[in-house]
Design a protein around this motif. Structure first.
Motif, short mmCIF file in Angstrom:
data_model
loop_
_atom_site.label_atom_id
_atom_site.label_comp_id
_atom_site.label_asym_id
_atom_site.label_seq_id
_atom_site.Cartn_x
_atom_site.Cartn_y
_atom_site.Cartn_z
N THR A 22 -0.85 -10.68 -19.80
CA THR A 22 0.34 -11.22 -19.15
C THR A 22 1.61 -10.76 -19.86
O THR A 22 2.63 -10.50 -19.22
CB THR A 22 0.31 -12.75 -19.08
N SER A 23 1.56 -10.61 -21.17
CA SER A 23 2.72 -10.13 -21.91
C SER A 23 3.01 -8.67 -21.58
O SER A 23 4.17 -8.29 -21.37
CB SER A 23 2.47 -10.28 -23.42
N ILE A 24 1.97 -7.85 -21.51
CA ILE A 24 2.14 -6.44 -21.16
C ILE A 24 2.68 -6.31 -19.73
O ILE A 24 3.59 -5.53 -19.47
CB ILE A 24 0.81 -5.69 -21.32
N ILE A 82 8.29 -15.62 -12.89
CA ILE A 82 7.27 -16.63 -13.19
C ILE A 82 6.88 -16.58 -14.67
O ILE A 82 6.79 -17.62 -15.33
CB ILE A 82 6.06 -16.46 -12.27
N ALA A 83 6.68 -15.38 -15.20
CA ALA A 83 6.34 -15.25 -16.62
C ALA A 83 7.52 -15.67 -17.50
O ALA A 83 7.32 -16.23 -18.59
CB ALA A 83 5.91 -13.82 -16.93
N GLY A 84 8.74 -15.41 -17.04
CA GLY A 84 9.91 -15.83 -17.79
C GLY A 84 10.05 -17.34 -17.86
O GLY A 84 10.43 -17.89 -18.89
N HIS A 87 7.80 -18.51 -20.48
CA HIS A 87 8.38 -18.33 -21.81
C HIS A 87 9.43 -19.40 -22.11
O HIS A 87 9.51 -19.88 -23.25
CB HIS A 87 9.01 -16.94 -21.92
N LEU A 88 10.21 -19.78 -21.11
CA LEU A 88 11.19 -20.84 -21.33
C LEU A 88 10.51 -22.17 -21.63
O LEU A 88 10.98 -22.94 -22.48
CB LEU A 88 12.10 -20.98 -20.10
N VAL A 89 9.42 -22.44 -20.92
CA VAL A 89 8.67 -23.67 -21.18
C VAL A 89 8.09 -23.64 -22.60
O VAL A 89 8.13 -24.64 -23.32
CB VAL A 89 7.57 -23.87 -20.12
N MET A 90 7.59 -22.48 -23.01
CA MET A 90 7.06 -22.36 -24.37
C MET A 90 8.16 -22.50 -25.41
O MET A 90 7.93 -23.02 -26.50
CB MET A 90 6.32 -21.03 -24.54
N ASP A 91 9.37 -22.02 -25.10
CA ASP A 91 10.50 -22.19 -26.02
C ASP A 91 10.86 -23.66 -26.19
O ASP A 91 11.40 -24.05 -27.23
CB ASP A 91 11.73 -21.43 -25.51
N ALA A 92 10.55 -24.47 -25.18
CA ALA A 92 10.80 -25.91 -25.28
C ALA A 92 9.71 -26.62 -26.07
O ALA A 92 9.78 -27.82 -26.28
CB ALA A 92 10.91 -26.51 -23.88
N GLY A 93 8.69 -25.88 -26.49
CA GLY A 93 7.63 -26.46 -27.32
C GLY A 93 6.40 -26.88 -26.55
O GLY A 93 5.51 -27.51 -27.12
#
Length: 124
Positions: A22-24, A82-84, A87-93
């Motif tokens: 997914t990152s690639i 969608i992947a971004g 990433h934003l959700v992951m940045d929120a912890g």
């Protein structure tokens, strides 16, 4: 240098986790959008130039190859979006762990496939 270190240069034998794929794909979709923006801006310029330019842009977009390119560019945009968001959700912890990261990647893939198929139905 440690000569007992394993060396694996055959990329076909390396098994990447779903998070890596997914990152690639997120990076590739960004590159596709960056390259495609020149074509899309040119088409916008043609369509805004005059009434005949608008008709020319409209006839270009009716061609099956142009529809395929448009579908590809919009698919890259939707996947990147969608992947971004992931990433934003992951940045929120949220979803930073190994298992939740895998689950989040799987959700990104499933949602992206559904949205991209619906987009293809809408374009064609």
């Amino acid at each position: 240098m440690n000569s007992k270190r394993p060396v694996n240069l055959d990329l076909r034998t390396i098994k990447l986790p779903v998070t890596a794929w997914t990152s690639i794909a997120h990076r590739i979709s960004g590159i596709i959008m960056f390259i495609a923006i020149a074509f899309m801006l040119w088409l916008l310029d043609v369509s805004l130039d005059s009434e005949s330019g608008f008709e020319q842009a409209q006839s270009i977009l009716q061609h099956p190859l142009a529809k395929l390119v448009t579908w590809g560019v919009l698919s890259a945009l939707l996947y990147h979006l969608i992947a971004g968001v992931r990433h934003l959700v992951m940045d929120a912890g949220v979803g930073e762990g190994l298992e939740s990261g895998k689950r989040g990647s799987q959700v990104v893939i499933v949602i992206s496939v559904i949205v991209i198929v619906l987009l293809g139905v809408w374009i064609w």
